[in-house]
Design a protein around this motif. Structure first.
Motif, mmCIF file in Angstrom:
data_model
loop_
_atom_site.group_PDB
_atom_site.id
_atom_site.type_symbol
_atom_site.label_atom_id
_atom_site.label_comp_id
_atom_site.label_asym_id
_atom_site.label_seq_id
_atom_site.Cartn_x
_atom_site.Cartn_y
_atom_site.Cartn_z
ATOM 1 N N ASP A 53 7.931 -4.333 23.701
ATOM 2 C CA ASP A 53 6.741 -5.430 23.422
ATOM 3 C C ASP A 53 5.840 -5.434 24.786
ATOM 4 O O ASP A 53 4.755 -6.082 24.349
ATOM 5 N N LEU A 54 5.956 -4.733 25.643
ATOM 6 C CA LEU A 54 5.123 -4.757 26.692
ATOM 7 C C LEU A 54 4.139 -3.517 26.700
ATOM 8 O O LEU A 54 4.803 -2.411 26.514
ATOM 9 N N ASP A 55 2.855 -3.374 26.861
ATOM 10 C CA ASP A 55 2.016 -2.401 27.173
ATOM 11 C C ASP A 55 1.447 -2.825 28.620
ATOM 12 O O ASP A 55 0.843 -3.623 28.985
ATOM 13 N N LEU A 56 1.905 -1.557 29.520
ATOM 14 C CA LEU A 56 1.552 -1.836 31.028
ATOM 15 C C LEU A 56 0.517 -0.735 31.567
ATOM 16 O O LEU A 56 0.641 0.145 31.418
ATOM 17 N N ALA A 57 -0.248 -1.137 32.466
ATOM 18 C CA ALA A 57 -1.165 -0.083 32.977
ATOM 19 C C ALA A 57 -1.468 -1.043 34.429
ATOM 20 O O ALA A 57 -1.753 -1.938 34.774
ATOM 21 N N VAL A 58 -1.636 0.064 35.563
ATOM 22 C CA VAL A 58 -2.229 -0.333 36.913
ATOM 23 C C VAL A 58 -2.766 0.874 37.366
ATOM 24 O O VAL A 58 -2.465 2.276 37.053
ATOM 25 N N ARG A 59 -3.848 0.556 38.029
ATOM 26 C CA ARG A 59 -4.659 1.648 38.744
ATOM 27 C C ARG A 59 -5.420 2.810 37.651
ATOM 28 O O ARG A 59 -5.465 3.961 37.908
ATOM 29 N N GLY A 60 -5.583 2.353 36.497
ATOM 30 C CA GLY A 60 -5.867 3.024 35.452
ATOM 31 C C GLY A 60 -5.000 4.148 34.586
ATOM 32 O O GLY A 60 -5.163 4.779 34.020
ATOM 33 N N ASN A 61 -3.747 3.954 35.137
ATOM 34 C CA ASN A 61 -2.604 4.714 34.519
ATOM 35 C C ASN A 61 -1.699 3.898 33.635
ATOM 36 O O ASN A 61 -1.350 2.723 33.972
ATOM 37 N N ARG A 62 -1.570 4.263 32.443
ATOM 38 C CA ARG A 62 -0.821 3.421 31.421
ATOM 39 C C ARG A 62 0.740 3.885 31.744
ATOM 40 O O ARG A 62 1.334 4.977 31.891
ATOM 41 N N CYS A 63 1.776 2.994 31.900
ATOM 42 C CA CYS A 63 3.115 3.176 31.982
ATOM 43 C C CYS A 63 3.744 2.857 30.855
ATOM 44 O O CYS A 63 3.546 1.648 30.193
ATOM 45 N N ILE A 64 4.917 3.617 30.495
ATOM 46 C CA ILE A 64 5.860 3.279 29.409
ATOM 47 C C ILE A 64 7.211 2.436 30.030
ATOM 48 O O ILE A 64 7.574 2.900 31.038
ATOM 49 N N VAL A 65 7.144 1.337 29.536
ATOM 50 C CA VAL A 65 8.103 0.409 29.776
ATOM 51 C C VAL A 65 9.587 0.913 29.209
ATOM 52 O O VAL A 65 9.684 0.992 27.997
ATOM 53 N N SER A 66 10.509 0.966 30.137
ATOM 54 C CA SER A 66 11.760 1.685 29.588
ATOM 55 C C SER A 66 12.942 0.698 29.768
ATOM 56 O O SER A 66 13.936 0.665 28.882
#
Length: 132
Positions: free
Chosen positions: A100-113
Motif C-alpha cells: 500500500d506504500l510507495d516510498l522515496a527519499v533523496r530521489g531514490n524510490r524504496c521498496i517497502v517489505s
C-alpha cells in the motif's frame, strides 16, 4: 502523496510524483500487518524517525501508535531526520500492508517489505532517538 519532514513536524501534501530510481537488495523477512484494526490512514501520520540499519523507518500515527516500516536493501542509508520522505499511498489513504506504500527519499524510490504496528512494550524498548 505525502512528504514527511523532520520528526514531529506536520505532513505536507505535494502534487509531484516520486523519483524513478529504485533501491535494490535482499528482502528482509517481515510479517505484514493483516487485521483491519491494524490499518491506518496516511492523514494520521504525525512524524517519523530513521533507524540506524539503513532500511527501517518508525512512524507516529495519530500520537497513539508506532509503526515500523522496513525496506529492501539499504535504501535509507545516510538519510537524516531532516531529509523529507515522500510517501504516496496506493490504497486511497488506507495503509494495511507493505504494498500500500510507495516510498522515496533523496530521489531514490524504496521498496517497502514490511509494515508492523508495534506494541506499547516494543515502543518503550526503542531508544528515545528512534521514537517518532
Amino acid at each position: 502523496m505525502k512528504v514527511l519532514v523532520p520528526a514531529g513536524a506536520a505532513l505536507v501534501a505535494v502534487a509531484l510524483g516520486a523519483a524513478a530510481a529504485v533501491c535494490a537488495g535482499p528482502a528482509a523477512a517481515q510479517p505484514a500487518v493483516k487485521s483491519d484494526d491494524s490499518c491506518f490512514f496516511t492523514r494520521y501520520l504525525r512524524g517519523h524517525t530513521v533507524g540506524e540499519d539503513g532500511h527501517t523507518l518508525f512512524f507516529n500515527v495519530d500520537g497513539k501508535w508506532t509503526y515500523r516500516v522496513t525496506t529492501t536493501g539499504a535504501c535509507l542509508a545516510g538519510v537524516t531526520p531532516s531529509d523529507p520522505i515522500v510517501l504516496r499511498d496506493r490504497s486511497q489513504g488506507r495503509i494495511c500492508k507493505p504494498i500500500d506504500l510507495d516510498l522515496a527519499v533523496r530521489g531514490n524510490r524504496c521498496i517497502v517489505s514490511g509494515l508492523i504496528r508495534l506494541t506499547p512494550a516494543e515502543v518503550s524498548t526503542l531508544p528515545k532517538r528512534l521514537q517518532p
